[in-house]
Design a protein around this motif. Structure first.
Motif, PDB file in Angstrom:
ATOM      1  N   SER A  92      -2.903  17.651  -6.600  1.00  0.00           N
ATOM      2  CA  SER A  92      -2.136  16.932  -5.642  1.00  0.00           C
ATOM      3  C   SER A  92      -1.117  16.383  -6.597  1.00  0.00           C
ATOM      4  N   PRO A 129      -0.686   6.587  -4.989  1.00  0.00           N
ATOM      5  CA  PRO A 129      -1.450   7.363  -3.782  1.00  0.00           C
ATOM      6  C   PRO A 129      -0.359   6.636  -2.423  1.00  0.00           C
ATOM      7  N   SER A 147      -3.139  14.735   3.743  1.00  0.00           N
ATOM      8  CA  SER A 147      -3.224  14.984   2.552  1.00  0.00           C
ATOM      9  C   SER A 147      -4.464  14.600   2.042  1.00  0.00           C
ATOM     10  N   LEU A 149      -6.585  13.602  -1.820  1.00  0.00           N
ATOM     11  CA  LEU A 149      -6.164  12.979  -3.198  1.00  0.00           C
ATOM     12  C   LEU A 149      -7.161  14.048  -4.054  1.00  0.00           C
ATOM     13  N   ALA A 186      -6.440   5.126  -1.766  1.00  0.00           N
ATOM     14  CA  ALA A 186      -5.996   6.236  -1.006  1.00  0.00           C
ATOM     15  C   ALA A 186      -6.575   6.363   0.514  1.00  0.00           C
ATOM     16  N   TYR A 191      -5.559   8.798   3.419  1.00  0.00           N
ATOM     17  CA  TYR A 191      -5.862  10.334   2.916  1.00  0.00           C
ATOM     18  C   TYR A 191      -7.037  10.519   3.457  1.00  0.00           C
ATOM     19  N   ARG A 573      -2.343  10.428   9.107  1.00  0.00           N
ATOM     20  CA  ARG A 573      -3.079   9.605   8.295  1.00  0.00           C
ATOM     21  C   ARG A 573      -4.655   9.691   8.973  1.00  0.00           C
TER      22      ARG A 573
END
Length: 577
Positions: A92, A129, A147, A149, A186, A191, A573
């Motif tokens: 990432s 992050p 996303s 991590l 994160a 994340y 999120r």
């Protein structure tokens, strides 16, 4: 202004049959599903004769670089993918130096480093992050983005890139604690979880650490286990790449997911595939998945493709050759003349042949009678397999392969099928409860793979089976597999068309779910010079794509502002457990 999608057969993402409904959209949300023709002043969007589905969710992309210069991500959006996932396979851009990120990312994912590194040096304005997600929110996104991590990025940032790729060097307790703090931070900002990689034939780019495996590969399982604790406690995802050559460490992932006497761990792996190299293993893995998820309260899922896994290569530039030490040795050499000289060396050829013919650690079938040449300056070999060329020349197949690569380098282009070539077993994989439909690798392997439209290819297979009188899955279930099933597992707000849900909508013309969805094209990427990516496009099949209530793609074209001065997508999120 409100809009209304009129006249379509609506599949809401919950798995049921389609119903004729009008979808009323207001302020980025589905306000209601109405009886057809219900009077309203909302702006009409015609869906007569079409299927209306939630936007598709792609659980595995490598758009981490492309999103910085083409935030429209239109190659996925045009196929109805309205949510993409970054941060797969331990990689990432969330933390680290531009040069380290480029070195970790580019060779593994088949993206030209000479473009990516200057881009990262120009745009990187984040260090943490949380700051990375804030950066993404400023981009004019086409689809929504979420996303993971990447463990390699985190490990290199904490340990330093040199120590992170040094055999036998493990993080200190203080470094482990710093990684845990970073991971928790994160997860705090949304994340989805952590991605790792244990596959040693994913290699570093650049000069300093070239051809070493990526940092995540050097971690012991105790390091991974330490980082699983916050994931398990929060119900977040542990995404991993097993060592698919030996397959032995897959057992550790199965043990990790179990929820006996502790919370289970959401474990998302690559990939359940009917490989030509190993015909039986995918069924055993499928059985183990059922047992672990049932008897041992696990939450393991395999990202899988609903169609054949085919690859293309310019010369040796293809991931499957990295599984051979000799293959990686040749790819290590960037200078074409040096590579050509190595391929002609008798001692090297002997090593290559011995490794090529070994049955141990075999993920690619290595059948050169099946690998077909589709482009070459020597027209006499085009449309022939390497095996056929060898037979005509009276030499061994490996010699024909090495000869042609030594002579023509990347001007030699060839195609092969790794797996999922047996339609009945593809249907079995598509139907398996331990599968998440995905693994497109969108944004990566640009010259090797073309899986961007995987949801459309899945719907075609389901519809073809229905038309033939041999259905194996309903259209509603197929839609669910590409939408809410993935969104629910990843804990994001996506994947359904119900009152109050996010208004990500796809209008599909089923009359064009035909062979056009399999047609290959090479699409230019101006930002990468002469570089062209492999794609399959079917713009008549996907009529309209709506993201957060706004039409972003319509009848084969992007709407004005897509990817430039207007954001359609949002950063999604993870929802609280």
């Amino acid at each position: 202004m409100a809009s209304i999608v009129r006249g379509g057969l609506v599949f809401d993402g919950n798995g049921g049959e389609g119903q004729l409904r009008d979808v009323l959209i207001h302020e980025g949300r589905v306000k209601a599903l109405l009886a057809p023709g219900t009077p309203t002043e909302a702006e009409p969007i015609d869906a007569r004769g079409c299927w209306v589905t939630p936007g598709f969710v792609d659980c595995h992309t490598h758009y981490d670089a492309e999103i910085e210069f083409l935030p429209s991500l239109s190659e996925s959006l045009r196929h109805g993918v309205t949510t993409v996932t970054l941060g797969s396979c331990g990689l990432s851009m969330a933390v680290g130096r531009p040069v380290d990120l480029a070195d970790m990312f580019c060779r593994v994912e088949g993206i030209p480093r000479r473009y990516v590194l200057p881009l990262l040096e120009k745009v990187k304005d984040w260090e943490t992050p949380a700051e990375y997600l804030t950066h993404l929110e400023k981009l004019p996104l086409g689809p929504n983005v979420c996303s993971l991590l990447g463990h390699s990025a985190m490990r290199a940032a904490v340990m330093g890139i040199g120590r992170s790729v040094e055999a036998g060097v493990q993080p200190t307790q203080e470094e482990l604690d710093r990684m845990t703090i970073m991971l928790n931070e994160a997860l705090d900002v949304g994340y989805l979880g952590l991605s790792i990689n244990t596959l040693p034939w994913d290699k570093m780019d650049g000069k300093d650490w070239r051809s070493r495996p990526t940092p995540s590969v050097y971690a012991r399982w105790s390091e991974y286990r330490y980082l699983m604790k916050p994931l398990r406690a929060r119900g977040r995802i542990f995404q991993g790449v097993p060592d698919i050559s030996t397959k032995i460490n897959a057992v550790l992932f199965f043990l990790a997911t179990m929820g006996i006497g502790r919370p289970s761990l959401k474990t998302m792996l690559i990939t359940l595939l009917d490989t030509k190299a190993d015909r039986g293993t995918f069924r055993l893995v499928g059985l183990a998945t059922r047992l672990v998820n049932g008897l041992f309260k696990g939450q393991i899922r395999f990202q899988s493709l609903p169609h054949p896994f085919d690859i293309w290569s310019d010369g040796l530039e293809v991931p499957v050759l990295e599984e051979l030490v000799a293959g990686a040795e040749a790819i290590h050499l960037e200078d074409p003349s040096e590579r050509s000289a190595l391929l002609r060396d008798p001692a090297y050829r002997a090593r290559f042949k011995k490794q090529w013919r070994s049955w141990f650690g075999k993920a690619y079938h290595r059948d050169l009678r099946e690998a077909t040449i589709i482009g070459c300056p020597d027209a006499a070999v085009v449309n022939k397999s390497f095996g056929e060329v060898a037979e005509q020349r009276g030499i061994e197949a490996e010699d024909a392969f090495l000869d042609l690569n030594a002579e023509h380098g990347n001007a030699l282009r060839w195609r092969s099928i790794i797996g999922n070539d047996r339609p009945e077993w593809v249907k079995w994989i598509m139907s398996h409860p331990g599968v998440l439909i995905g693994f497109s690798d969108a944004g990566a392997h640009l010259r090797n793979m073309a899986f961007y439209n995987f949801p459309i290819r899945m719907l075609k297979r389901v519809r073809d089976a229905e038309k033939s009188g041999q259905p194996f899955m309903s259209v509603g279930r197929a839609v669910q597999r590409c939408t809410s099933e993935i969104a629910d597992y990843m804990a994001i707000d996506a994947g359904r068309l119900v009152a109050g849900s996010r208004a990500d909508v796809v209008i599909i013309d089923p009359a064009h779910l035909d062979d056009s969805v399999e047609q290959l094209h090479e699409a230019p990427i101006p930002e990468f010079g002469e570089f062209r990516r492999m794609v399959r496009r079917n713009d008549e099949a996907v009529r309209t794509v709506i993201v957060n209530g706004f039409v972003a793609w319509n009848r084969g074209s992007a709407v004005p502002g897509l990817g430039s001065d207007r954001a359609f997508g949002q950063v999604l999120r993870a929802l609280p457990a």
